[in-house]
Design a protein around this motif. Structure first.
Motif, short mmCIF file in Angstrom:
data_model
loop_
_atom_site.label_atom_id
_atom_site.label_comp_id
_atom_site.label_asym_id
_atom_site.label_seq_id
_atom_site.Cartn_x
_atom_site.Cartn_y
_atom_site.Cartn_z
N ILE A 20 0.84 -1.21 0.00
CA ILE A 20 0.00 0.00 0.00
C ILE A 20 0.87 1.26 0.00
CG2 ILE A 20 -1.77 1.30 1.28
CD1 ILE A 20 -2.81 -1.27 -0.09
N ALA A 21 1.97 1.22 0.74
CA ALA A 21 2.88 2.39 0.75
C ALA A 21 3.35 2.67 -0.68
CB ALA A 21 4.07 2.12 1.67
N GLU A 22 3.65 1.60 -1.41
CA GLU A 22 4.13 1.80 -2.79
C GLU A 22 3.01 2.33 -3.69
OE1 GLU A 22 5.94 -2.02 -3.24
OE2 GLU A 22 7.77 -1.35 -2.20
N GLU A 23 1.79 1.88 -3.45
CA GLU A 23 0.63 2.41 -4.20
C GLU A 23 0.49 3.91 -3.95
OE1 GLU A 23 -1.84 1.09 -6.34
OE2 GLU A 23 -0.25 -0.40 -6.46
N ILE A 24 0.65 4.30 -2.69
CA ILE A 24 0.51 5.71 -2.33
C ILE A 24 1.60 6.52 -3.03
CG2 ILE A 24 0.61 7.38 -0.42
CD1 ILE A 24 -0.64 5.18 1.38
N LYS A 25 2.82 5.96 -3.01
CA LYS A 25 3.93 6.66 -3.68
C LYS A 25 3.64 6.85 -5.17
CE LYS A 25 8.83 6.59 -4.53
NZ LYS A 25 10.13 6.15 -4.16
N LYS A 26 3.10 5.80 -5.80
CA LYS A 26 2.77 5.90 -7.23
C LYS A 26 1.77 7.04 -7.47
CE LYS A 26 2.61 1.13 -8.38
NZ LYS A 26 1.64 0.08 -8.65
N ASN A 27 0.84 7.19 -6.54
CA ASN A 27 -0.23 8.17 -6.73
C ASN A 27 0.19 9.60 -6.40
OD1 ASN A 27 -2.58 9.85 -5.79
ND2 ASN A 27 -3.69 8.13 -6.69
N ILE A 28 0.89 9.79 -5.28
CA ILE A 28 1.16 11.18 -4.88
C ILE A 28 2.64 11.53 -4.88
CG2 ILE A 28 -0.97 11.48 -3.53
CD1 ILE A 28 0.68 11.00 -0.97
N GLY A 29 3.49 10.59 -5.27
CA GLY A 29 4.91 10.90 -5.38
C GLY A 29 5.58 11.29 -4.07
N CYS A 30 5.22 10.58 -3.00
CA CYS A 30 5.77 10.91 -1.68
C CYS A 30 7.07 10.15 -1.41
CB CYS A 30 4.75 10.53 -0.62
SG CYS A 30 4.28 8.80 -0.76
N ASP A 31 7.72 10.48 -0.31
CA ASP A 31 8.84 9.66 0.16
C ASP A 31 8.30 8.51 1.00
OD1 ASP A 31 10.55 11.42 -1.03
OD2 ASP A 31 11.05 12.51 0.81
N LEU A 32 9.09 7.44 1.06
CA LEU A 32 8.72 6.29 1.90
C LEU A 32 9.79 6.08 2.95
CD1 LEU A 32 7.54 3.53 -0.66
CD2 LEU A 32 6.18 5.33 0.44
N LEU A 33 9.36 5.79 4.16
CA LEU A 33 10.30 5.36 5.20
C LEU A 33 9.76 4.05 5.77
CD1 LEU A 33 12.68 5.72 7.17
CD2 LEU A 33 11.12 6.97 8.69
N GLU A 34 10.47 2.97 5.48
CA GLU A 34 10.08 1.68 6.06
C GLU A 34 10.88 1.48 7.33
OE1 GLU A 34 10.37 -1.80 3.56
OE2 GLU A 34 9.53 -3.07 5.16
N ILE A 35 10.19 1.41 8.45
CA ILE A 35 10.91 1.17 9.70
C ILE A 35 10.96 -0.33 9.95
CG2 ILE A 35 10.58 3.41 10.80
CD1 ILE A 35 8.17 2.27 12.28
N LYS A 36 12.08 -0.76 10.51
CA LYS A 36 12.28 -2.21 10.73
C LYS A 36 12.71 -2.46 12.16
CE LYS A 36 13.35 -3.17 5.97
NZ LYS A 36 14.26 -3.55 4.94
#
Ligand SMILES: Cc1cc2nc3c(=O)[nH]c(=O)nc-3n(C[C@H](O)[C@H](O)[C@H](O)COP(=O)(O)O)c2cc1C
Length: 169
Positions: A20-36
């Motif tokens: 879903i994070a990647e879908e959001i990025k595709k749509n609004i061109g945001c940055d992603l931070l995956e915390i682990k």
């Protein structure tokens, strides 16, 4: 500072929340931070439900792997989490406790298997609502097991709706 910059910060054990994070990025061109998690729980087997569920219910803040982010760069933060025992995941709890989040537009989404978002949004709002503008929430049932086009549509509709509500600084 670009006042319209958006960040999705998320944790994902089994890939649904990441999808879903990647879908959001595709749509609004945001940055992603995956915390682990420094010590992640095993994604296979039944024990994960017990260990992860107890961590979530007892409000644990497990140690995260190092990450680099300057939240001052962002006006809108979207928080993504799987539901664990009716709560948001402990990694998100850790992130919220180590970062002061103020004066942001906040949205949240969760992925769940069967029982919905439980207390996750309610508790997130309790933590963040006073100092931020809460613009929306979305729950999605295991997207990797469902029709991907349908999920995309749902996410994109949600984004259209919440981005109209966001306050620019
Ligand atoms: C420890 C643990 C607890 C879970 N508890 C719930 C729950 O209470 N309700 C629910 O609907 N799904 C629950 N699930 C299922 C996940 O929320 C769901 O499969 C989600 O899509 C997984 O996201 P991920 O692939 O990003 O990790 C749980 C999964 C795990 C590992």
């Amino acid at each position: 500072m670009d006042n319209d910059k958006k960040l999705v910060v998320f944790y994902s054990l089994q890939g649904n929340t990441r999808f879903i994070a990647e879908e959001i990025k595709k749509n609004i061109g945001c940055d992603l931070l995956e915390i682990k998690l420094k010590k992640n729980i095993k994604s296979k087997g039944f024990m994960k439900y017990l260990i992860g569920g107890i961590q979530a219910i007892t409000n644990k803040k497990p140690e995260l792997l190092p990450y680099e982010i300057n939240l001052d760069d962002y006006k809108t933060i979207i928080i993504g989490t799987p539901i664990w025992a009716g709560h948001f995941s402990p990694a998100i709890n850790s992130f919220l406790s180590e970062n002061e989040i103020r004066n942001k537009n906040i949205a949240a989404y969760c992925c769940f298997a069967g029982s919905g978002s439980g207390k996750a949004f309610k508790i997130l709002k309790e933590i963040l609502q006073d100092d931020n503008t809460f613009i929306g929430e979305l729950e999605i049932q295991d997207p990797l097991k469902t029709d991907k086009d349908g999920v995309s549509l749902k996410v994109n509709k949600w984004l259209d709706k919440i981005m109209n509500k966001s306050v620019s600084a």
